[in-house]
Enzyme design. Sequence first.
Site, PDB file in Angstrom:
ATOM      1  N   TYR A 119       0.837  -1.208   0.000  1.00 31.11           N
ATOM      2  CA  TYR A 119       0.000   0.000   0.000  1.00 31.11           C
ATOM      3  C   TYR A 119       0.865   1.249   0.000  1.00 31.11           C
ATOM      4  O   TYR A 119       2.014   1.243   0.443  1.00 31.11           O
ATOM      5  CB  TYR A 119      -0.971   0.022   1.186  1.00 31.11           C
ATOM      6  N   CYS A 120       0.277   2.330  -0.531  1.00 30.25           N
ATOM      7  CA  CYS A 120       0.945   3.627  -0.531  1.00 30.25           C
ATOM      8  C   CYS A 120       0.078   4.615   0.245  1.00 30.25           C
ATOM      9  O   CYS A 120      -0.408   4.279   1.318  1.00 30.25           O
ATOM     10  CB  CYS A 120       1.277   4.080  -1.951  1.00 30.25           C
ATOM     11  N   GLN A 121      -0.152   5.799  -0.274  1.00 32.38           N
ATOM     12  CA  GLN A 121      -0.768   6.851   0.524  1.00 32.38           C
ATOM     13  C   GLN A 121      -2.285   6.932   0.357  1.00 32.38           C
ATOM     14  O   GLN A 121      -3.033   6.287   1.066  1.00 32.38           O
ATOM     15  CB  GLN A 121      -0.097   8.191   0.184  1.00 32.38           C
TER      16      GLN A 121
ATOM     17  N   CYS B  74      -3.411   6.859  -5.316  1.00 33.97           N
ATOM     18  CA  CYS B  74      -1.955   6.809  -5.451  1.00 33.97           C
ATOM     19  C   CYS B  74      -1.559   5.658  -6.379  1.00 33.97           C
ATOM     20  O   CYS B  74      -2.060   4.533  -6.233  1.00 33.97           O
ATOM     21  CB  CYS B  74      -1.318   6.629  -4.079  1.00 33.97           C
TER      22      CYS B  74
END
Length: 216
Positions: free
Chosen positions: A176-178, A182
């Site tokens: 996962y990122c932000q 994203c």
Amino acid sequence: MTDFPEAPIYEHLARVGKALAAPVRLRLLDLLDQGECTVEELARRGGLPLKNTSSHLQQLRAAGLVTSRREGTRMHYALRDDEVSRFLGHFQDFAEQRMGDLREEVERHLGQEGGSGAVTAEELAELVGRGAAVVVDLRSAREFAEGHVPGAISVPSRELEERIAELPWDTTIVAYCQGPYCVVSPRAVRLVNATGRRARSLRGGYVRWKRERGTG
């Protein structure tokens, strides 16, 4: 001119709609959902001119969506409370459910890895609960320290290629990122899958997980 007696009430309600009626302001709200930021940080992360960023933030504050505080010469902004975060999540879900072209744009932007093929927060909890997933946080070390999915390991995206050998072969990797749109985690998933490992994105990134599951 409005001439019905409830007009002042609806005019106040419309202030929130007006605050949300600019893509830039919606983007700033998603950035602030990751944590408090200075105006300078928001301008850099959003790719916006500093003066425009400040103006948009003032409109969001006037609508009761964000708060501000001064520290020295810098202004810090944050979402007013957790209710704003939940409202944003419901708003995005509502729009995607009713607008087919929005769903298509999300899928085009994120690819299947970040769209229909991504893991939901509920699915992630089930996978982690039975030991069937390793969770990888692709954000910076600072962002990881400020809050993350429990049990996640920190592998900042810029370090992923050189650290990919640390990732397991025998279990699903959920990255996962932000924010909800994203592109970092879908790109990372494609990179990891190309090595023969099994990887999927967490739908909506850390922000969506936090909205649905708590503060991390």
